[in-house]
Design a protein around this motif. Sequence first.
Motif, PDB file in Angstrom:
ATOM      1  N   ILE A  38       2.399  22.530 -42.281  1.00 30.32           N
ATOM      2  CA  ILE A  38       2.575  23.884 -42.824  1.00 30.32           C
ATOM      3  C   ILE A  38       1.343  24.732 -42.526  1.00 30.32           C
ATOM      4  CG2 ILE A  38       2.655  25.219 -44.966  1.00 30.32           C
ATOM      5  CD1 ILE A  38       4.505  23.200 -46.120  1.00 30.32           C
ATOM      6  N   LYS A  39       0.172  24.133 -42.707  1.00 31.11           N
ATOM      7  CA  LYS A  39      -1.092  24.851 -42.494  1.00 31.11           C
ATOM      8  C   LYS A  39      -1.195  25.413 -41.084  1.00 31.11           C
ATOM      9  CE  LYS A  39      -6.080  23.927 -42.311  1.00 31.11           C
ATOM     10  NZ  LYS A  39      -7.112  22.873 -42.471  1.00 31.11           N
ATOM     11  N   TYR A  40      -0.773  24.653 -40.089  1.00 31.48           N
ATOM     12  CA  TYR A  40      -0.919  25.069 -38.690  1.00 31.48           C
ATOM     13  C   TYR A  40       0.311  25.808 -38.146  1.00 31.48           C
ATOM     14  CZ  TYR A  40      -4.933  21.913 -38.652  1.00 31.48           C
ATOM     15  OH  TYR A  40      -6.128  21.297 -38.905  1.00 31.48           O
ATOM     16  N   ASP A  41       1.363  25.901 -38.948  1.00 36.77           N
ATOM     17  CA  ASP A  41       2.611  26.511 -38.458  1.00 36.77           C
ATOM     18  C   ASP A  41       2.592  28.028 -38.674  1.00 36.77           C
ATOM     19  OD1 ASP A  41       5.146  26.553 -37.307  1.00 36.77           O
ATOM     20  OD2 ASP A  41       6.158  26.234 -39.219  1.00 36.77           O
ATOM     21  N   ASP A  42       1.727  28.707 -37.938  1.00 34.39           N
ATOM     22  CA  ASP A  42       1.544  30.152 -38.133  1.00 34.39           C
ATOM     23  C   ASP A  42       2.778  30.973 -37.772  1.00 34.39           C
ATOM     24  OD1 ASP A  42      -0.984  29.712 -39.021  1.00 34.39           O
ATOM     25  OD2 ASP A  42      -1.963  30.159 -37.109  1.00 34.39           O
ATOM     26  N   ASP A  43       3.549  30.519 -36.792  1.00 28.80           N
ATOM     27  CA  ASP A  43       4.719  31.294 -36.366  1.00 28.80           C
ATOM     28  C   ASP A  43       6.026  30.781 -36.987  1.00 28.80           C
ATOM     29  OD1 ASP A  43       4.825  28.912 -35.051  1.00 28.80           O
ATOM     30  OD2 ASP A  43       4.730  29.751 -33.024  1.00 28.80           O
ATOM     31  N   PHE A  44       5.920  29.837 -37.948  1.00 33.07           N
ATOM     32  CA  PHE A  44       7.069  29.319 -38.708  1.00 33.07           C
ATOM     33  C   PHE A  44       8.153  28.700 -37.814  1.00 33.07           C
ATOM     34  CE2 PHE A  44       5.214  32.662 -41.359  1.00 33.07           C
ATOM     35  CZ  PHE A  44       4.977  31.955 -42.517  1.00 33.07           C
ATOM     36  N   LYS A  45       7.744  28.161 -36.666  1.00 32.03           N
ATOM     37  CA  LYS A  45       8.719  27.521 -35.778  1.00 32.03           C
ATOM     38  C   LYS A  45       9.273  26.234 -36.386  1.00 32.03           C
ATOM     39  CE  LYS A  45       7.334  29.284 -31.240  1.00 32.03           C
ATOM     40  NZ  LYS A  45       6.784  28.916 -29.916  1.00 32.03           N
ATOM     41  N   GLU A  56      -6.327  28.446 -30.454  1.00 33.34           N
ATOM     42  CA  GLU A  56      -5.050  28.359 -29.748  1.00 33.34           C
ATOM     43  C   GLU A  56      -4.464  26.955 -29.864  1.00 33.34           C
ATOM     44  OE1 GLU A  56      -3.101  29.153 -25.326  1.00 33.34           O
ATOM     45  OE2 GLU A  56      -5.267  29.092 -25.578  1.00 33.34           O
ATOM     46  N   PHE A  57      -5.316  25.942 -29.694  1.00 34.51           N
ATOM     47  CA  PHE A  57      -4.852  24.560 -29.794  1.00 34.51           C
ATOM     48  C   PHE A  57      -4.516  24.200 -31.243  1.00 34.51           C
ATOM     49  CE2 PHE A  57      -7.621  23.502 -25.879  1.00 34.51           C
ATOM     50  CZ  PHE A  57      -6.656  24.042 -25.061  1.00 34.51           C
ATOM     51  N   GLN A  58      -5.318  24.710 -32.172  1.00 33.44           N
ATOM     52  CA  GLN A  58      -5.083  24.427 -33.585  1.00 33.44           C
ATOM     53  C   GLN A  58      -3.686  24.880 -34.015  1.00 33.44           C
ATOM     54  OE1 GLN A  58      -7.412  23.435 -36.452  1.00 33.44           O
ATOM     55  NE2 GLN A  58      -8.237  22.290 -34.737  1.00 33.44           N
ATOM     56  N   ASN A  59      -3.252  26.012 -33.489  1.00 34.00           N
ATOM     57  CA  ASN A  59      -1.942  26.552 -33.853  1.00 34.00           C
ATOM     58  C   ASN A  59      -0.784  25.680 -33.358  1.00 34.00           C
ATOM     59  OD1 ASN A  59      -3.116  28.699 -35.131  1.00 34.00           O
ATOM     60  ND2 ASN A  59      -2.934  30.099 -33.405  1.00 34.00           N
ATOM     61  N   HIS A  60      -1.069  24.779 -32.416  1.00 30.22           N
ATOM     62  CA  HIS A  60      -0.027  23.901 -31.886  1.00 30.22           C
ATOM     63  C   HIS A  60      -0.079  22.492 -32.494  1.00 30.22           C
ATOM     64  CE1 HIS A  60       0.248  27.111 -28.913  1.00 30.22           C
ATOM     65  NE2 HIS A  60       1.418  26.624 -28.584  1.00 30.22           N
ATOM     66  N   LEU A  61      -0.917  22.328 -33.500  1.00 26.02           N
ATOM     67  CA  LEU A  61      -1.037  21.004 -34.123  1.00 26.02           C
ATOM     68  C   LEU A  61       0.005  20.776 -35.209  1.00 26.02           C
ATOM     69  CD1 LEU A  61      -4.909  20.581 -34.335  1.00 26.02           C
ATOM     70  CD2 LEU A  61      -3.320  19.586 -32.698  1.00 26.02           C
ATOM     71  N   SER A  62       0.801  21.805 -35.501  1.00 19.93           N
ATOM     72  CA  SER A  62       1.866  21.648 -36.492  1.00 19.93           C
ATOM     73  C   SER A  62       2.868  20.581 -36.051  1.00 19.93           C
ATOM     74  CB  SER A  62       2.582  22.984 -36.702  1.00 19.93           C
ATOM     75  OG  SER A  62       3.670  22.831 -37.585  1.00 19.93           O
TER      76      SER A  62
END
Length: 288
Positions: A104-111, A71-77
Motif C-alpha cells: 500500500i505504501k508504495y502503490d502511489d498510482d493505486f494499480k 522511481e524504483f521505490q514506486n514499483h516495489l508495490s
Amino acid sequence: SFSQRNSVIKSKQKINKSNKEIDFLQQQFWAKYERLNEKCEKSFSNNKYNETIKIAKRVLLLEKAIGYSLEFQNHLSIPHLNIGKSYVSLGRFLRGLVHLNKAIKYDDDFKNFFQVNYYLGLVYQKYPQYGSAIKMFKSIVEEKPKEAIELDWFNISLYNLMLSLVEEKNYFEAQIYLNIALKNNELDDFYLLQFNHYMGYVKYQLGCIEESLKFYNRALQYTDDLKTVFRIRHALSTIKIIQLEYYSALYQLIKVYPAFFDKGLRPKFIKQFVKILKHIVPFFSTIY
C-alpha cells in the motif's frame, strides 16, 4: 588556459560515462524487474507460494543493488504484494500483513488497489477483526470495476464482505449487499449458489420466513454437492418445523437421504429426523 580546458573536457567525459553507466544499470534493472515479476505471477498461479516469495525477494534486492531511487521505490508495490499474498495463501498471516502494508505504501498510482485490499481483508477476517475486514472489502465493492479482472475482485470481495457482515450479525447490511450481488446477471454458479444460500440465511435471521424459503430453494438449483444440499435442506426442514409443517419438514430431509450414509453428516441427519418424528409420532417423545 589549455590545462583548464582539458580538465573540463575530462570532467564532462566522466559525467557522460557515469550517466551512460546509470542508464545501462536502469535498463538492466527494468529488464530483470519485468522478467522476475512474470515468474512470480506464473509461480503464484501454479500455487507455488514459497517459490513466489523467493522470486519476489530477488526483485526487492534489485532496488538495493541499484541504490535508492524514487522511481524504483514506486514499483516495489508489486513484489511486496506478491510476497504478502503468498504468505496469506500459506496461512502465515502476520508476515503477509507486513508486506501488504508495504505494498500500500508504495502503490502511489493505486494499480494494485483491488488485490492489496482484498488480501488485507482476508488477513483481518482470519484473526478475526471483522470490522477491519468489512472496511477493506467495502473499499473494493464501492469502486466501480472497469475491467473484467476488476470485476473478479469485485465479486469475490462482495462474497467475503457478506461473510464478514454475517459473522458480525449485521444482517440488515448483509441483505443490502446481497441484493446488489444478485442484481448481477453475469454471476457464475458458485456465486449464485452462495449469494442465494446466504440470502436465505439472512432473511431467516430477519424473520422473513417465506422469502428465506424462496432463496434457499433457488440456491438448490446451482449445486448437487451432497454436503451443500444437505445444509440447505436441513435449513428448509428447520423452517418447516417452525411453521408447524412437520410432514414438509420430513420431506425436505428425505430428499437428501444419502446424507445418512455419510459419516460426517449422519449425526446431524439423525438428530433432525428424530426432532421431526417427535412431532409426528408422540411415541418418540417418550423415548428421546
